[in-house]
Write an enzyme that holds these catalytic residues in place. Structure first.
Site, PDB file in Angstrom:
ATOM      1  N   ASP A 102     -27.531  59.987  18.491  1.00 39.73           N
ATOM      2  CA  ASP A 102     -27.186  59.371  19.498  1.00 39.73           C
ATOM      3  C   ASP A 102     -28.214  58.763  20.532  1.00 39.73           C
ATOM      4  O   ASP A 102     -29.462  58.972  20.055  1.00 39.73           O
ATOM      5  CB  ASP A 102     -26.369  60.115  20.620  1.00 39.73           C
ATOM      6  CG  ASP A 102     -24.883  60.854  19.993  1.00 39.73           C
ATOM      7  OD1 ASP A 102     -24.608  60.146  19.027  1.00 39.73           O
ATOM      8  OD2 ASP A 102     -24.420  61.386  20.712  1.00 39.73           O
ATOM      9  N   ASP A 103     -28.231  57.790  21.223  1.00 39.13           N
ATOM     10  CA  ASP A 103     -29.116  57.039  22.217  1.00 39.13           C
ATOM     11  C   ASP A 103     -30.034  56.456  21.807  1.00 39.13           C
ATOM     12  O   ASP A 103     -31.001  56.061  22.475  1.00 39.13           O
ATOM     13  CB  ASP A 103     -29.885  58.436  23.104  1.00 39.13           C
ATOM     14  CG  ASP A 103     -28.945  59.294  23.856  1.00 39.13           C
ATOM     15  OD1 ASP A 103     -27.775  58.999  24.176  1.00 39.13           O
ATOM     16  OD2 ASP A 103     -29.209  60.382  24.380  1.00 39.13           O
ATOM     17  N   HIS A 107     -30.197  63.372  18.317  1.00 43.64           N
ATOM     18  CA  HIS A 107     -30.613  62.216  18.923  1.00 43.64           C
ATOM     19  C   HIS A 107     -31.911  61.633  18.210  1.00 43.64           C
ATOM     20  O   HIS A 107     -32.801  62.186  17.817  1.00 43.64           O
ATOM     21  CB  HIS A 107     -30.949  62.553  20.414  1.00 43.64           C
ATOM     22  CG  HIS A 107     -29.798  63.071  20.944  1.00 43.64           C
ATOM     23  ND1 HIS A 107     -29.388  64.546  20.781  1.00 43.64           N
ATOM     24  CD2 HIS A 107     -28.789  62.729  21.943  1.00 43.64           C
ATOM     25  CE1 HIS A 107     -28.341  64.638  21.523  1.00 43.64           C
ATOM     26  NE2 HIS A 107     -28.106  63.591  22.327  1.00 43.64           N
ATOM     27  N   HIS A 137     -21.931  54.094  22.015  1.00 44.02           N
ATOM     28  CA  HIS A 137     -22.133  55.405  22.810  1.00 44.02           C
ATOM     29  C   HIS A 137     -22.082  55.041  24.350  1.00 44.02           C
ATOM     30  O   HIS A 137     -21.039  55.212  24.868  1.00 44.02           O
ATOM     31  CB  HIS A 137     -23.535  55.831  22.636  1.00 44.02           C
ATOM     32  CG  HIS A 137     -23.845  57.253  23.239  1.00 44.02           C
ATOM     33  ND1 HIS A 137     -22.918  58.257  23.192  1.00 44.02           N
ATOM     34  CD2 HIS A 137     -24.974  57.957  23.874  1.00 44.02           C
ATOM     35  CE1 HIS A 137     -23.182  59.584  23.499  1.00 44.02           C
ATOM     36  NE2 HIS A 137     -24.414  59.049  24.054  1.00 44.02           N
ATOM     37  N   HIS A 150     -25.401  54.317  29.827  1.00 45.11           N
ATOM     38  CA  HIS A 150     -25.564  55.793  29.809  1.00 45.11           C
ATOM     39  C   HIS A 150     -25.606  56.606  31.021  1.00 45.11           C
ATOM     40  O   HIS A 150     -26.152  57.561  31.397  1.00 45.11           O
ATOM     41  CB  HIS A 150     -26.675  56.288  29.081  1.00 45.11           C
ATOM     42  CG  HIS A 150     -26.641  57.648  28.285  1.00 45.11           C
ATOM     43  ND1 HIS A 150     -27.104  58.780  28.865  1.00 45.11           N
ATOM     44  CD2 HIS A 150     -26.129  57.872  26.812  1.00 45.11           C
ATOM     45  CE1 HIS A 150     -26.790  59.699  27.728  1.00 45.11           C
ATOM     46  NE2 HIS A 150     -26.251  59.245  26.845  1.00 45.11           N
TER      47      HIS A 150
END
Length: 353
Positions: free
Chosen positions: A155-156, A311, A205, A209
């Protein structure tokens, strides 16, 4: 003038009493008798006889006249009905009546039923009309549910860590899944193209964010999702089919909206994935690589299939260092490592009671 009764017989009036001569009267008086007076009943009968005749006549004539009048009315009504029937028979049959007279098996299969088209559609939330082209492609969702398969997810990203992760995955010949956030720089777009070119899965995602912004409403979530959707599509030419909610599908920020958001995303055909293993790297002070490996491989012997959360954003250098040992640990336990696709049965969090 002669009078007649109801039977047509001539009525005979009573003869008036004979006039007695003076001599006969004197003789009667001598015999002690008086002349007989005319009957009062007879006088009354003579007086009311015309009225009786009139009443009897009306009693016969009125029903006869009424019967004749009714007969004439009925005949006139019958004539009008016959004329109306002949008029209707000459009229052309309407298209609606004509179509209804056709048996179901004789109707054209391609004929559209207007009665169905005219049925009003049920009301739906306005946000369902947003981004009408943003729908996932048809897929046999949840058709893949294999034992001893691990899915490494990152992720991210993308970030400077992404090329390092791609290199390690290539060394071990395994595939991964990258849930990316918005990076409109040319370098960020190139990293996304590199992910796709290497045969990994690129999923959404979040663009911003920003939890407070994203989960404010369904409309807000769709706005954020659409930004990332079209960024990936325009950059790579591939429309993303899967996604991961920031913080997971159920978190401390979306308690008031998560059910409605999930429902709308599923309605659009997208598949979301939570996780059942995590390295624990997304904390303020990232643990050592050894701790990350231990977290990722916890209770691995009893696991049937695993989705691991990691991540690849810039500051997570320890995750990159732990990745080779994580891959080797799963392979040693008999797992294959693959990328997520819409066909893979998701692992998702339970809704709180």
């Amino acid at each position: 003038m002669s009078e007649y009764n109801i039977l047509g017989q001539q009525l005979v009036e009573d003869s008036p009493p004979e006039q007695k001569t003076a001599e006969e009267t004197e003789q009667l008086g001598q015999r002690g008798t008086r002349p007989k007076a005319p009957s009062r009943l007879k006088e009354q009968g003579r007086r009311f006889r015309p009225v009786t005749v009139l009443v009897l006549t009306l009693a016969v004539l009125l029903p006869t006249a009424l019967s004749a009048a009714l007969g004439i009315c009925l005949e006139q009504t019958r004539t009008e009905l016959d004329q109306l029937r002949r008029y209707v028979d000459k009229q052309p049959v309407s298209s609606e009546e004509d179509s209804s007279s056709v048996k179901p098996e004789e109707q054209d299969p391609g004929q559209v039923d207007n009665s169905v088209q005219n049925v009003p559609e049920p009301e739906h939330p306005a946000y369902q009309d947003l981004y009408p082209e943003m729908y996932a492609k048809p897929a046999e969702r949840s058709s893949v549910d294999l034992d001893k398969v691990a899915y490494l997810t990152f992720d991210d990203g993308p970030s400077a860590r992404t090329p390092e992760v791609l290199e390690i995955l290539e060394q071990y010949g395994v595939k991964g899944t990258f849930f990316v956030i918005g990076d409109e720089t040319e370098r960020g777009k190139q990293w996304m193209r590199d992910i796709v070119a290497a045969g990994h899965t690129l999923g959404i995602h979040s663009y911003t964010h920003d939890y407070n912004k994203v989960y404010h409403s369904v409309e807000a979530y769709l706005d954020d999702f659409a930004q990332m959707y079209y960024l990936i599509l325009d950059t790579t030419g591939v429309a993303p089919q899967i996604f991961r909610f920031p913080g997971g599908s159920v978190n401390g920020y979306n308690g008031a909206t998560y059910r409605e958001i999930i429902s709308e995303m599923v309605r659009r055909g997208f598949v979301y994935y939570d996780w059942n293993r995590m390295t624990g790297d997304a904390v303020k002070k990232t643990p050592s690589a050894a701790v990350l490996v231990q977290n990722a491989l916890s209770e691995i012997r009893s696991a049937r299939r695993v989705i691991v959360l990691m991540h690849d954003s810039k500051r997570y250098t320890n995750m990159v260092q732990a990745l080779p040992a994580i891959i080797e640990g799963y392979q040693a336990a008999g797992f294959t490592l693959e990328a997520l696709t819409p066909e893979v049965r998701p692992i998702i969090f339970d809704y709180p009671q």
